[in-house]
Scaffold this active site. Structure first.
Site, PDB file in Angstrom:
ATOM      1  N   GLU A  48       0.858  -1.193   0.000  1.00 46.81           N
ATOM      2  CA  GLU A  48       0.000   0.000   0.000  1.00 46.81           C
ATOM      3  C   GLU A  48       0.891   1.239   0.000  1.00 46.81           C
ATOM      4  O   GLU A  48       1.857   1.303   0.762  1.00 46.81           O
ATOM      5  CB  GLU A  48      -0.808   0.032   1.310  1.00 46.81           C
ATOM      6  CG  GLU A  48      -2.268  -0.221   1.152  1.00 46.81           C
ATOM      7  CD  GLU A  48      -2.996  -0.165   2.491  1.00 46.81           C
ATOM      8  OE1 GLU A  48      -4.203  -0.105   2.474  1.00 46.81           O
ATOM      9  OE2 GLU A  48      -2.349  -0.186   3.554  1.00 46.81           O
ATOM     10  N   ARG A 101      -4.181  -4.781  -0.129  1.00 48.16           N
ATOM     11  CA  ARG A 101      -5.507  -4.176  -0.307  1.00 48.16           C
ATOM     12  C   ARG A 101      -5.779  -3.848  -1.772  1.00 48.16           C
ATOM     13  O   ARG A 101      -5.085  -4.295  -2.685  1.00 48.16           O
ATOM     14  CB  ARG A 101      -5.697  -2.956   0.588  1.00 48.16           C
ATOM     15  CG  ARG A 101      -5.740  -3.282   2.076  1.00 48.16           C
ATOM     16  CD  ARG A 101      -6.745  -2.420   2.811  1.00 48.16           C
ATOM     17  NE  ARG A 101      -6.763  -2.672   4.241  1.00 48.16           N
ATOM     18  CZ  ARG A 101      -6.085  -1.961   5.125  1.00 48.16           C
ATOM     19  NH1 ARG A 101      -5.362  -0.934   4.713  1.00 48.16           N
ATOM     20  NH2 ARG A 101      -6.152  -2.251   6.391  1.00 48.16           N
TER      21      ARG A 101
HETATM   22  N1  DCP Z   1      -6.134   3.663   5.516  1.00 49.60           N
HETATM   23  C1  DCP Z   1      -7.225   4.512   5.329  1.00 49.60           C
HETATM   24  N2  DCP Z   1      -7.995   4.394   4.219  1.00 49.60           N
HETATM   25  C2  DCP Z   1      -7.740   3.432   3.302  1.00 49.60           C
HETATM   26  C3  DCP Z   1      -6.659   2.543   3.485  1.00 49.60           C
HETATM   27  C4  DCP Z   1      -5.865   2.680   4.624  1.00 49.60           C
HETATM   28  O1  DCP Z   1      -7.482   5.369   6.174  1.00 49.60           O
HETATM   29  N3  DCP Z   1      -8.522   3.350   2.234  1.00 49.60           N
HETATM   30  C5  DCP Z   1      -5.235   3.852   6.675  1.00 49.60           C
HETATM   31  C6  DCP Z   1      -5.336   2.847   7.767  1.00 49.60           C
HETATM   32  C7  DCP Z   1      -3.963   2.871   8.377  1.00 49.60           C
HETATM   33  C8  DCP Z   1      -3.047   3.226   7.217  1.00 49.60           C
HETATM   34  O2  DCP Z   1      -3.890   3.770   6.205  1.00 49.60           O
HETATM   35  O3  DCP Z   1      -3.877   3.916   9.322  1.00 49.60           O
HETATM   36  C9  DCP Z   1      -2.240   2.059   6.658  1.00 49.60           C
HETATM   37  O4  DCP Z   1      -3.029   0.906   6.551  1.00 49.60           O
HETATM   38  P1  DCP Z   1      -2.636  -0.436   7.349  1.00 49.60           P
HETATM   39  O5  DCP Z   1      -2.350  -0.142   8.731  1.00 49.60           O
HETATM   40  O6  DCP Z   1      -3.681  -1.446   7.149  1.00 49.60           O
HETATM   41  O7  DCP Z   1      -1.313  -0.840   6.581  1.00 49.60           O
HETATM   42  P2  DCP Z   1      -0.058  -1.552   7.170  1.00 49.60           P
HETATM   43  O8  DCP Z   1       0.936  -1.644   6.061  1.00 49.60           O
HETATM   44  O9  DCP Z   1       0.434  -0.887   8.366  1.00 49.60           O
HETATM   45  O10 DCP Z   1      -0.715  -2.969   7.472  1.00 49.60           O
HETATM   46  P3  DCP Z   1      -0.229  -4.175   8.389  1.00 49.60           P
HETATM   47  O11 DCP Z   1      -0.057  -3.648   9.763  1.00 49.60           O
HETATM   48  O12 DCP Z   1      -1.351  -5.172   8.279  1.00 49.60           O
HETATM   49  O13 DCP Z   1       1.038  -4.662   7.811  1.00 49.60           O
END
Ligand code: DCP
Length: 227
Positions: A48, A101
Site C-alpha cells: 500500500e 488491499r
Molecule cells: N487507511 C485509510 N484508508 C484506506 C486505506 C488505509 O485510512 N482506504 C489507513 C489505515 C492505516 C493506514 O492507512 O492507518 C495504513 O493501513 P494499514 O495499517 O492497514 O497498513 P499496514 O501496512 O500498516 O498494514 P499491516 O499492519 O497489516 O502490515
C-alpha cells in the site's frame, strides 16, 4: 493443462498471470505476509502506498484525516483511490502479483466506514461513489484470489499500540471493530457488496512463527490462484 514450477504458472505452454489481493484490518499483519511471499521467485509484491498518503507534495492527508475526518476524509480517500488505481493498472513484471488491499476495500471498507459513522458528509460520499463506479465500469481491475487475514479487533489494537505510527495514535478499539465488521460483512457473510474473486481466509491472530507456518501451508493454494 496447467502446471506450476517454481511459482511459474503455465497453461498449454503459455504463461498465465495471476493477481492476488491481500486484505485485512489495520495492523492485521499484511506487511509480514507480503514480506514472506516476496522471497518467492516470480512474485511481485505491491505494498500500500502509505508513504505517499503521509506525504503528497509536503502535505500529510493520512494525518489530517485522523485529526479531522469530516474535513479531510474526502481528501485522503480521493488520493487513496488514485494511488490504488495506479497500482491496479501498472503492467505486471512477474507472473504473479500480490497486492496489499485494493481500490475495492478502499471504497467498501474505509469510505463506507467514514460515511456510516457520520464522519463523511453525504455529498463527499456521493462524489467518491460516482468516481468509484466509473472506474470499475471503465477500467479493468483484474483479481484471481482475495486472501483475507482474519483477526480480532483486539489483536489489531495491541499490534497497533506496539508499532506506534504517529498518525494512528488516535485509533480506538471501536474504530478497529467497525473496520472488522465491514470486512466480515463483505468477505465472509457476503452481506454488503460484490466480492470480485474467491476468498481464502487465513486466521491471523497467531504469533509470527505460527503465521509463517500457515503461509507455508497455504502457499500452493495462493500461487495457483487462477485455477
Ligand atoms: N487507511 C485509510 N484508508 C484506506 C486505506 C488505509 O485510512 N482506504 C489507513 C489505515 C492505516 C493506514 O492507512 O492507518 C495504513 O493501513 P494499514 O495499517 O492497514 O497498513 P499496514 O501496512 O500498516 O498494514 P499491516 O499492519 O497489516 O502490515
Amino acid at each position: 493443462m496447467l502446471s506450476s514450477s517454481q511459482g511459474k504458472l503455465v497453461r498449454n505452454g503459455e504463461e498465465k498471470k495471476s493477481v492476488i489481493w491481500l486484505e485485512g484490518n489495520i495492523a492485521s499483519g499484511k506487511t509480514t505476509c507480503l514480506e514472506y511471499f516476496s522471497k518467492t521467485s516470480d512474485i511481485e509484491v505491491l505494498t500500500e502506498p502509505v508513504s505517499k498518503w503521509r506525504n503528497v507534495q509536503g502535505c500529510n492527508p493520512l494525518g489530517l484525516m485522523y485529526q479531522d475526518p469530516s474535513r479531510w476524509g474526502l481528501t485522503l480517500q480521493t488520493y487513496v483511490q488514485l494511488t490504488m488505481l495506479d497500482w491496479h493498472v501498472l503492467p505486471m513484471s512477474a507472473p504473479i502479483r500480490m497486492m496489499e488491499r485494493s481500490i475495492y476495500s478502499a471504497k467498501y471498507i474505509f469510505v463506507e466506514n467514514l460515511y456510516k459513522s457520520g464522519k463523511m458528509p453525504e455529498v463527499d460520499f456521493a462524489v467518491l461513489s460516482e468516481w468509484f463506479e466509473w472506474i470499475i465500469k471503465n477500467i479493468a481491475i483484474p483479481v484471481d484470489l482475495i486472501v483475507y487475514l482474519q483477526t480480532s479487533p483486539q489483536t489489531c489494537y495491541e499490534r497497533l499500540k506496539q508499532r506506534c505510527r504517529e498518525e494512528e495514535k488516535v485509533i480506538s478499539l471501536e474504530y478497529l471493530e467497525s473496520i472488522h465488521n465491514l470486512y466480515e460483512d463483505w468477505l465472509i457473510h457476503h452481506k454488503s457488496f460484490e466480492v470480485p474473486a474467491p476468498v481464502l481466509v487465513i486466521p491471523a491472530d497467531h504469533d509470527l512463527k505460527k503465521m509463517l507456518h500457515q503461509y507455508e501451508e497455504n502457499r500452493e493454494k495462493i500461487l495457483m490462484a487462477h485455477c
